[in-house]
Write a protein that holds these residues in place. Structure first.
Motif, short mmCIF file in Angstrom:
data_model
loop_
_atom_site.label_atom_id
_atom_site.label_comp_id
_atom_site.label_asym_id
_atom_site.label_seq_id
_atom_site.Cartn_x
_atom_site.Cartn_y
_atom_site.Cartn_z
N UNK A 6 0.86 -1.19 0.00
CA UNK A 6 0.00 0.00 0.00
C UNK A 6 0.90 1.24 0.00
N UNK A 7 1.32 1.65 -1.18
CA UNK A 7 2.32 2.72 -1.26
C UNK A 7 1.82 4.13 -0.90
N UNK A 8 0.52 4.39 -0.94
CA UNK A 8 0.04 5.75 -0.72
C UNK A 8 -1.44 5.73 -0.32
N UNK A 9 -1.75 6.22 0.89
CA UNK A 9 -3.13 6.22 1.35
C UNK A 9 -4.00 7.20 0.55
N UNK A 10 -3.41 8.28 0.08
CA UNK A 10 -4.19 9.22 -0.73
C UNK A 10 -4.58 8.58 -2.08
N UNK A 11 -3.67 7.81 -2.67
CA UNK A 11 -4.03 7.10 -3.90
C UNK A 11 -5.15 6.09 -3.61
N UNK A 12 -5.05 5.43 -2.46
CA UNK A 12 -6.09 4.47 -2.08
C UNK A 12 -7.44 5.18 -1.90
N UNK A 13 -7.42 6.36 -1.27
CA UNK A 13 -8.69 7.08 -1.07
C UNK A 13 -9.20 7.64 -2.39
N UNK A 14 -8.29 8.03 -3.31
CA UNK A 14 -8.75 8.45 -4.63
C UNK A 14 -9.45 7.30 -5.34
N UNK A 15 -8.95 6.10 -5.12
CA UNK A 15 -9.57 4.91 -5.70
C UNK A 15 -10.96 4.70 -5.12
N UNK A 16 -11.08 4.83 -3.80
CA UNK A 16 -12.40 4.76 -3.18
C UNK A 16 -13.31 5.84 -3.74
N UNK A 17 -12.80 7.05 -3.86
CA UNK A 17 -13.60 8.17 -4.35
C UNK A 17 -14.09 7.89 -5.78
N UNK A 18 -13.23 7.31 -6.60
CA UNK A 18 -13.62 6.90 -7.95
C UNK A 18 -14.81 5.93 -7.87
N UNK A 19 -14.69 4.96 -6.99
CA UNK A 19 -15.77 3.99 -6.80
C UNK A 19 -17.04 4.63 -6.30
N UNK A 20 -16.91 5.57 -5.37
CA UNK A 20 -18.08 6.26 -4.82
C UNK A 20 -18.80 7.02 -5.93
N UNK A 21 -18.05 7.72 -6.76
CA UNK A 21 -18.66 8.48 -7.86
C UNK A 21 -19.37 7.54 -8.84
N UNK A 22 -18.78 6.40 -9.11
CA UNK A 22 -19.40 5.43 -10.02
C UNK A 22 -20.59 4.73 -9.38
N UNK A 23 -20.54 4.53 -8.08
CA UNK A 23 -21.69 3.96 -7.38
C UNK A 23 -22.88 4.91 -7.45
N UNK A 24 -22.61 6.21 -7.29
CA UNK A 24 -23.69 7.21 -7.44
C UNK A 24 -24.36 7.07 -8.80
N UNK A 25 -23.56 6.94 -9.84
CA UNK A 25 -24.10 6.81 -11.20
C UNK A 25 -24.91 5.52 -11.33
N UNK A 26 -24.37 4.42 -10.80
CA UNK A 26 -25.06 3.13 -10.91
C UNK A 26 -26.41 3.13 -10.19
N UNK A 27 -26.52 3.93 -9.13
CA UNK A 27 -27.76 3.95 -8.35
C UNK A 27 -28.73 5.03 -8.79
N UNK A 28 -28.28 5.89 -9.69
CA UNK A 28 -29.10 7.01 -10.15
C UNK A 28 -30.43 6.52 -10.71
#
Length: 118
Positions: free
Chosen positions: A14-36
């Motif tokens: 796990x080289x970078x927690x900010x990269x990991x959270x950006x990955x989560x944020x990407x997923x969150x944004x896509x989950x919003x779209x999937x549930x729209x």
């Protein structure tokens, strides 16, 4: 790679927690779209996940509470994503992605975002 960061520890897996959270944020944004437009009752939870991710991403990498906040966010994210995943799979067909297809964004191929998710 994302699960390797769940403990909030930066290391070889796990080289970078900010990269990991950006990955989560990407997923969150896509989950919003999937549930729209669906009557899923996940809106409030997904909005909270997004706000928490943004709070984390605005912290400097040297912030004392970074590791603890990451583990809390990751745990909350996993709970909501698993519930949403189960709900969505009952209603929509799922097509697996090829992890070697470079046209697919990194997070969808199982990799962390590296500064960006493209």
């Amino acid at each position: 790679e994302l699960r390797a960061c769940d403990a909030g520890v930066v290391d070889a897996t796990c080289p970078d927690l900010h990269d990991a959270m950006r990955t989560w944020n990407y997923g969150i944004q896509n989950l919003k779209v999937a549930l729209e437009g669906l009557d899923a009752n996940f809106d409030q939870y997904v909005a909270t996940l997004g706000a928490d991710a943004n709070t984390f991403l605005n912290l400097p990498p040297t912030a004392e509470q970074l590791s603890e906040l990451f583990t809390v966010c990751a745990g909350n994210n996993r709970q909501v994503f698993e519930a949403a995943r189960s709900w969505l799979l009952e209603r929509q067909p799922w097509t697996p992605l090829d992890p070697l297809d470079v046209s697919v964004p990194l997070p969808a191929r199982g990799s962390l975002c590296r500064s960006t998710c493209e």
